[in-house]
Design an enzyme around this catalytic site. Structure first.
Site, PDB file in Angstrom:
ATOM      1  N   HIS A  47    -142.363 -27.081  89.201  1.00 45.24           N
ATOM      2  CA  HIS A  47    -142.904 -25.945  89.961  1.00 45.24           C
ATOM      3  C   HIS A  47    -142.539 -24.661  89.220  1.00 45.24           C
ATOM      4  O   HIS A  47    -141.538 -24.000  89.508  1.00 45.24           O
ATOM      5  CB  HIS A  47    -142.318 -25.936  91.380  1.00 45.24           C
ATOM      6  CG  HIS A  47    -142.910 -24.891  92.266  1.00 45.24           C
ATOM      7  ND1 HIS A  47    -144.004 -25.131  93.050  1.00 45.24           N
ATOM      8  CD2 HIS A  47    -142.570 -23.601  92.480  1.00 45.24           C
ATOM      9  CE1 HIS A  47    -144.309 -24.031  93.727  1.00 45.24           C
ATOM     10  NE2 HIS A  47    -143.450 -23.086  93.390  1.00 45.24           N
ATOM     11  N   ASP A  98    -141.665 -36.208  92.221  1.00 48.70           N
ATOM     12  CA  ASP A  98    -142.082 -35.430  91.047  1.00 48.70           C
ATOM     13  C   ASP A  98    -143.430 -34.777  91.365  1.00 48.70           C
ATOM     14  O   ASP A  98    -144.473 -35.182  90.885  1.00 48.70           O
ATOM     15  CB  ASP A  98    -142.170 -36.338  89.825  1.00 48.70           C
ATOM     16  CG  ASP A  98    -142.363 -35.563  88.527  1.00 48.70           C
ATOM     17  OD1 ASP A  98    -142.305 -34.317  88.551  1.00 48.70           O
ATOM     18  OD2 ASP A  98    -142.590 -36.210  87.491  1.00 48.70           O
ATOM     19  N   GLU A 107    -138.476 -27.153  91.501  1.00 45.20           N
ATOM     20  CA  GLU A 107    -138.406 -25.798  90.954  1.00 45.20           C
ATOM     21  C   GLU A 107    -137.070 -25.547  90.257  1.00 45.20           C
ATOM     22  O   GLU A 107    -136.017 -25.816  90.819  1.00 45.20           O
ATOM     23  CB  GLU A 107    -138.587 -24.772  92.072  1.00 45.20           C
ATOM     24  CG  GLU A 107    -138.605 -23.343  91.576  1.00 45.20           C
ATOM     25  CD  GLU A 107    -138.911 -22.366  92.690  1.00 45.20           C
ATOM     26  OE1 GLU A 107    -139.760 -21.497  92.464  1.00 45.20           O
ATOM     27  OE2 GLU A 107    -138.300 -22.463  93.778  1.00 45.20           O
TER      28      GLU A 107
END
EC number: 3.2.1.4
Length: 130
Positions: A47, A98, A107
């Site tokens: 992310h 994932d 992130e």
């Protein structure tokens, strides 16, 4: 130091820190490194905007803000590998999704990466502790 009636030595703490570093780098139930680009298995759907959007070489035209969502929701791996980034990692059940839309796990953030830098610096300076 003590924890209740248990004495915790420096050696105990160093051993625990080493196990945590090893876990992050792939010695875990998923056999996956949570450091992007490290080892044979690592997260592919980070992310991170710069990692998930195509590079300027692959897509020379600007990508408007709202057009970025197609990349966020894409099931394709990130086109740019964010080498060295530590992700949020698994949940309390050691499960890792994932999925770049699952920012809690996928992130990278400074509060996640900074503590590992300290541990790695210690082990680099004290190879006998390894």
């Amino acid at each position: 130091a003590s924890c209740g009636s248990t004495t915790v030595t420096a050696k105990n703490l160093i051993s625990l820190a080493k196990k945590q570093v090893d876990y992050i780098l792939g010695e875990n139930p998923a056999k996956m490194s949570y450091m992007v680009g490290f080892g044979e298995r690592y997260p592919q759907h980070v992310h991170h905007r710069g990692s998930s959007l195509p590079s300027v070489h692959a897509h020379p035209n600007p990508i408007p803000c709202n057009a970025g969502f197609q990349y966020l929701y894409s099931s394709s791996p990130n086109p740019n590998i964010l080498v060295g980034a530590i992700l949020g990692g698994p949940d309390s059940r050691d499960s890792f999704s994932d999925d770049r839309n699952n920012y809690q796990q996928s992130e990278p953030a400074t509060y996640i990466n900074a503590p590992l830098v300290g541990a790695l610096a210690f082990f680099a300076a004290n190879p006998v502790a390894n």
